[in-house]
Design an enzyme around this catalytic site. Structure first.
Site: not given
Length: 162
Positions: A50-52
Protein backbone atom coordinates in the site's frame (compact mmCIF):
# COMPACT_ATOMS: atom_id res chain seq x y z
CA UNK A 1 1.38 9.11 25.06
CA UNK A 2 -1.66 10.59 23.31
CA UNK A 3 -1.36 10.82 19.53
CA UNK A 4 -0.58 14.21 18.05
CA UNK A 5 -3.74 16.15 17.25
CA UNK A 6 -4.97 19.32 15.57
CA UNK A 7 -3.70 22.35 17.47
CA UNK A 8 -0.61 20.59 18.82
CA UNK A 9 2.92 21.74 18.04
CA UNK A 10 4.92 18.98 16.38
CA UNK A 11 7.71 17.70 18.60
CA UNK A 12 11.30 18.39 17.72
CA UNK A 13 13.19 15.39 16.46
CA UNK A 14 16.06 14.37 14.23
CA UNK A 15 15.70 12.19 11.15
CA UNK A 16 18.24 10.94 8.60
CA UNK A 17 18.42 11.06 4.81
CA UNK A 18 20.88 10.96 1.94
CA UNK A 19 21.43 14.24 0.11
CA UNK A 20 21.92 14.76 -3.64
CA UNK A 21 25.66 14.05 -3.22
CA UNK A 22 24.83 10.71 -1.59
CA UNK A 23 26.02 11.90 1.80
CA UNK A 24 24.22 10.80 4.95
CA UNK A 25 22.66 13.81 6.69
CA UNK A 26 20.65 14.48 9.82
CA UNK A 27 17.92 17.08 9.92
CA UNK A 28 15.59 18.34 12.61
CA UNK A 29 11.87 18.53 11.95
CA UNK A 30 11.69 22.03 13.35
CA UNK A 31 14.37 23.23 10.89
CA UNK A 32 12.23 21.87 8.03
CA UNK A 33 8.88 23.12 9.31
CA UNK A 34 9.39 26.37 11.25
CA UNK A 35 7.66 29.22 9.44
CA UNK A 36 6.49 26.90 6.66
CA UNK A 37 3.48 24.93 5.50
CA UNK A 38 4.53 21.27 5.54
CA UNK A 39 2.93 17.91 4.88
CA UNK A 40 4.36 15.20 7.08
CA UNK A 41 3.15 11.76 6.08
CA UNK A 42 4.24 8.38 7.32
CA UNK A 43 3.95 4.81 6.19
CA UNK A 44 4.34 1.54 8.10
CA UNK A 45 7.25 0.45 5.92
CA UNK A 46 9.28 1.13 2.81
CA UNK A 47 8.60 -1.23 -0.09
CA UNK A 48 5.33 -2.48 1.43
CA UNK A 49 2.42 -2.77 -1.03
CA UNK A 50 0.00 0.00 0.00
CA UNK A 51 2.84 2.38 0.84
CA UNK A 52 4.67 1.80 -2.44
CA UNK A 53 1.74 1.55 -4.85
CA UNK A 54 -0.74 4.05 -3.39
CA UNK A 55 0.37 6.31 -0.54
CA UNK A 56 3.75 7.60 -1.79
CA UNK A 57 2.76 7.76 -5.50
CA UNK A 58 -0.25 9.88 -4.58
CA UNK A 59 1.94 12.52 -2.95
CA UNK A 60 4.40 12.44 -5.85
CA UNK A 61 1.59 12.81 -8.40
CA UNK A 62 -0.11 15.63 -6.47
CA UNK A 63 3.10 17.44 -5.43
CA UNK A 64 2.74 20.29 -7.93
CA UNK A 65 -0.89 20.84 -6.91
CA UNK A 66 0.08 20.79 -3.22
CA UNK A 67 2.91 23.25 -3.88
CA UNK A 68 0.50 25.53 -5.78
CA UNK A 69 -1.60 25.69 -2.60
CA UNK A 70 1.35 26.97 -0.56
CA UNK A 71 2.93 23.75 0.68
CA UNK A 72 6.68 24.28 1.16
CA UNK A 73 7.77 20.74 2.03
CA UNK A 74 6.38 17.23 1.54
CA UNK A 75 8.07 14.84 3.96
CA UNK A 76 7.70 11.06 3.99
CA UNK A 77 8.75 9.30 7.19
CA UNK A 78 9.12 5.59 7.77
CA UNK A 79 10.59 3.49 10.56
CA UNK A 80 13.38 2.22 8.34
CA UNK A 81 17.08 3.00 8.17
CA UNK A 82 18.34 5.73 5.81
CA UNK A 83 19.87 3.18 3.41
CA UNK A 84 16.47 1.55 2.90
CA UNK A 85 14.81 4.95 2.48
CA UNK A 86 17.43 5.96 -0.12
CA UNK A 87 16.86 2.76 -2.10
CA UNK A 88 13.09 3.20 -1.86
CA UNK A 89 13.26 6.84 -3.01
CA UNK A 90 15.23 5.73 -6.08
CA UNK A 91 12.25 3.62 -7.20
CA UNK A 92 10.40 6.90 -7.90
CA UNK A 93 12.54 8.58 -10.60
CA UNK A 94 9.69 11.01 -11.37
CA UNK A 95 9.80 12.39 -7.79
CA UNK A 96 10.88 16.01 -7.53
CA UNK A 97 9.35 17.19 -4.25
CA UNK A 98 8.87 14.38 -1.70
CA UNK A 99 11.73 14.00 0.80
CA UNK A 100 12.25 10.52 2.22
CA UNK A 101 13.30 10.66 5.89
CA UNK A 102 14.36 7.72 8.05
CA UNK A 103 13.20 7.26 11.64
CA UNK A 104 15.26 4.11 12.15
CA UNK A 105 14.51 3.55 15.83
CA UNK A 106 10.98 4.99 15.76
CA UNK A 107 12.08 7.74 18.13
CA UNK A 108 10.20 10.49 16.28
CA UNK A 109 7.22 8.26 15.60
CA UNK A 110 6.96 7.59 19.35
CA UNK A 111 7.25 11.33 20.07
CA UNK A 112 4.21 11.82 17.81
CA UNK A 113 2.37 9.04 19.69
CA UNK A 114 1.76 7.24 16.39
CA UNK A 115 3.72 4.02 16.78
CA UNK A 116 2.20 0.73 15.67
CA UNK A 117 3.43 -2.55 17.14
CA UNK A 118 3.55 -5.13 14.35
CA UNK A 119 5.80 -7.54 16.24
CA UNK A 120 3.28 -10.38 15.87
CA UNK A 121 3.57 -9.99 12.08
CA UNK A 122 7.39 -10.02 12.24
CA UNK A 123 7.71 -6.31 11.47
CA UNK A 124 8.53 -4.92 14.91
CA UNK A 125 7.64 -1.38 15.92
CA UNK A 126 6.44 0.75 12.98
CA UNK A 127 4.50 3.93 12.34
CA UNK A 128 0.79 4.17 11.87
CA UNK A 129 -0.10 5.47 8.42
CA UNK A 130 -0.89 9.18 8.69
CA UNK A 131 -0.72 12.57 7.02
CA UNK A 132 -0.34 15.81 8.95
CA UNK A 133 -0.75 19.30 7.59
CA UNK A 134 1.54 21.53 9.64
CA UNK A 135 1.78 25.33 9.52
CA UNK A 136 4.65 26.94 11.42
CA UNK A 137 5.01 23.81 13.59
CA UNK A 138 1.29 23.66 14.49
CA UNK A 139 -0.88 20.77 13.30
CA UNK A 140 -3.77 22.06 11.15
CA UNK A 141 -5.02 18.62 10.01
CA UNK A 142 -4.25 15.20 11.46
CA UNK A 143 -5.40 12.33 9.26
CA UNK A 144 -4.43 9.17 11.13
CA UNK A 145 -5.36 5.70 9.92
CA UNK A 146 -6.59 2.79 12.02
CA UNK A 147 -4.57 -0.40 11.73
CA UNK A 148 -3.48 -1.07 8.16
CA UNK A 149 -6.17 1.04 6.52
CA UNK A 150 -5.67 3.65 3.80
CA UNK A 151 -8.82 5.75 3.90
CA UNK A 152 -7.99 9.25 5.26
CA UNK A 153 -4.28 9.95 4.75
CA UNK A 154 -3.93 10.31 0.99
CA UNK A 155 -2.68 13.34 -0.91
CA UNK A 156 -6.28 13.94 -2.00
CA UNK A 157 -7.39 14.05 1.64
CA UNK A 158 -4.72 16.63 2.45
CA UNK A 159 -5.71 18.69 -0.59
CA UNK A 160 -9.22 18.90 0.88
CA UNK A 161 -7.73 20.31 4.10
CA UNK A 162 -5.93 23.05 2.17
Amino acid sequence: MAPIAVGDVIPEGTLAYFDEQDQLQSVTLHSLAAGKKVILFAVPGAFTPTCSMKHVPGFIEKADELKSKGVDEILCISVNDPFVMKAWAKTYPENKHVKFLADGSATYTKALGLELDLTEKGLGLRSRRFALLVEDLKVKAANVESGGEFTVSSAEDILKAL
